[in-house]
Design an enzyme around this catalytic site. Structure first.
Site, PDB file in Angstrom:
ATOM      1  N   LYS A   1       0.812  -1.145  -0.017  1.00 12.21           N
ATOM      2  CA  LYS A   1       0.020   0.170   0.015  1.00 12.21           C
ATOM      3  C   LYS A   1       0.839   1.394   0.087  1.00 12.21           C
ATOM      4  O   LYS A   1       1.956   1.284   0.838  1.00 12.21           O
ATOM      5  CB  LYS A   1      -0.771  -0.038   1.211  1.00 12.21           C
TER       6      LYS A   1
ATOM      7  N   SER B   1      -9.119   1.860   3.040  1.00 10.42           N
ATOM      8  CA  SER B   1      -8.452   2.719   2.300  1.00 10.42           C
ATOM      9  C   SER B   1      -7.467   1.972   1.527  1.00 10.42           C
ATOM     10  O   SER B   1      -6.806   2.293   0.567  1.00 10.42           O
ATOM     11  CB  SER B   1      -7.747   3.603   3.349  1.00 10.42           C
TER      12      SER B   1
ATOM     13  N   SER C   1      -9.971  -0.086   7.255  1.00 12.36           N
ATOM     14  CA  SER C   1      -9.294  -0.051   5.802  1.00 12.36           C
ATOM     15  C   SER C   1      -8.534  -1.590   5.353  1.00 12.36           C
ATOM     16  O   SER C   1      -8.155  -1.616   4.303  1.00 12.36           O
ATOM     17  CB  SER C   1      -8.464   0.678   5.935  1.00 12.36           C
TER      18      SER C   1
END
Length: 450
Positions: free
Chosen positions: A82, A153, A177
């Site tokens: 990420k 996210s 997330s």
């Protein structure tokens, strides 16, 4: 099943193929890169994919295997990271125009260092929402239906695995997330006990809750990733004993869709049939009370860390700007009181379930919504605020054809036990993977539709 969904392969089976010579890290990575050529233009999980560097890493792993060196379950396994997590010599943009000119990281985040030490092949950066907040969505699409959100996210991290472009991925959770994108994308994931792993090299959102976690196609893969990262901490013990399972009932879940409600009932039945001691129990502590406290802590912290960004509103999303403004208005005393209340709630909640192995709850009110907004995190936030580990797994498909996921939670510090328990429970409730789990050439088996 959507043409953009594909099982990237069972990590244990992949390692067996490496050991036998049926495959090797370079061959596996080349399949992932071919898959990326095919689906990345549609799914858009990757912010940056460095094929040349990944091939160099895979070649080194192949040479080590030929020499009899095996670094663990992640040796030669392609991983997505990420883009709030530093990779040495690459910029960390955190999904924001405000960091478009940031310099490359000088060294790896701690979790990336652990991956490299374990022989993982770092493919590149996966898209994130802006600063891992609820909004500022990236272009990533849900592989099951590209008109729908993958969640956030950790949008790219989940979509990369669900679409077969990476065997596993790393994300973060501050609210929902990891759990939400895993549920929306029909894969498994794990958020350890809050603050259990180092967040060095991770762009902070709210340090009280920021936690590094990971995605695998199924729970078996999540367990292998855990073992590859820190075996001394996450090594689970196998147990065939009946588990004490509580299906959580709370007013917070009152607006769950019919498909979600049916999936929970179906899981309850299957877990009982598997011999577990299953009860449906309400929390003595209001889960909804955690939502406001979590928001207070989150917005206070993000406004102190990133407050300077309010001076350049043209470089950030309206939602991120509004969160900073709200957070600046929160007084110190209010923040400290919220943290104190959370500690009290955590203690009371987990004391009430001291004799329970696993708490089961829905991961979201419904399947992934249409559009690019990241979806509703309300069901997940209380369990994030409660601090314990959370495993999530896909349990079937709604009539719409989109995946449904459930959370499995336990008290802080019980990560290894939860991994073992989740693996055991997955045999009864997890959505099946491809019949041939050894690689991308396999085709999907019939899926469970609820």
């Amino acid at each position: 099943m959507s043409q953009f969904v594909r099982d990237p392969g069972d990590i244990t089976a992949i390692q067996a193929d490496f050991a036998s010579g049926a495959s090797d890290p370079v061959m596996l990575l080349e399949e992932m890169l071919r898959r990326a050529d095919e689906v990345q233009p549609h799914v858009q999980a990757w912010l940056s994919l460095d094929a040349d560097d990944a091939l160099r890493q895979a070649s080194a792993c192949r040479n080590e295997i030929k020499q009899g060196i095996r670094r663990g379950p992640l040796h030669g396994i392609p991983v997505a990271v990420k883009d709030v997590i530093d990779i040495a010599r690459k910029p960390t943009q955190a999904g924001s125009r405000s960091r478009a000119q940031c310099k490359p990281a000088s060294m790896n985040a701690d979790v990336v260092a652990m991956l490299r030490a374990g022989g993982a092949v770092i493919m590149g950066k996966a898209h994130t929402t802006e600063y891992a907040y609820f909004d500022g969505p990236p272009p990533t699409r849900n592989p099951w239906h590209i008109a729908h959100t993958p969640g956030g996210s950790s949008a790219g991290s989940a979509a990369a695995v669900a679409s077969g472009m990476a065997v596993c991925s790393i994300g973060t959770q501050t609210a929902g997330s990891i759990v939400r994108p895993a549920a929306y994308c029909g894969i498994a994931a794990f958020k350890p006990t809050t603050q259990d792993l180092s967040t060095y090299g991770v762009v902070p959102l709210a340090p009280t809750f920021d936690t590094v976690g990971w995605f695998g196609y199924r729970m078996r893969d999540v367990v292998a990733i855990s073992d590859g990262l820190q075996p001394q901490r996450f090594k689970h013990t196998r147990s065939d004993r009946a588990l004490r399972v509580v299906i959580m009932s709370d007013s917070l879940f009152s607006d769950a869709s019919e498909a979600v409600t049916v999936s929970l009932k179906d899981a309850e039945m299957k877990l009982r049939e598997a011999g577990n001691d299953v009860t449906v129990t309400k929390s003595l502590t209001s889960l909804s009370a955690c939502l406001k406290l979590h928001q207070t802590v989150l917005e206070y912290e993000l406004s102190r860390i990133h407050g300077a960004l309010a001076s350049t509103p043209e470089l950030i999303s309206a939602a991120w700007f509004a969160a900073i403004v709200r957070g600046r208005k929160i007084e110190d005393a209010t923040y400290f009181d919220a943290r104190h209340q959370l500690v009290q709630i955590q203690s009371a909640f987990w004391d009430a379930f001291a004799n329970v192995d696993v708490l089961v709850a829905p991961a979201a009110p419904d399947t992934a919504p249409e559009g690019m907004q990241t979806g509703d995190p309300r069901y997940i936030i209380p369990f994030t605020a409660l601090g314990g580990p959370i495993a999530t797994m896909p349990v079937g498909l709604a009539p719409s054809g989109l995946p449904l996921g459930l959370m499995l939670c336990s008290r802080p510090g019980t990560d290894a036990a939860l991994l073992g328990d989740a693996l055991q429970l997955s045999k009864a409730i997890e959505m099946p993977r491809n019949r041939n789990t050894g690689g991308l050439s396999s085709r999907p088996s019939e899926q469970t539709i609820l």
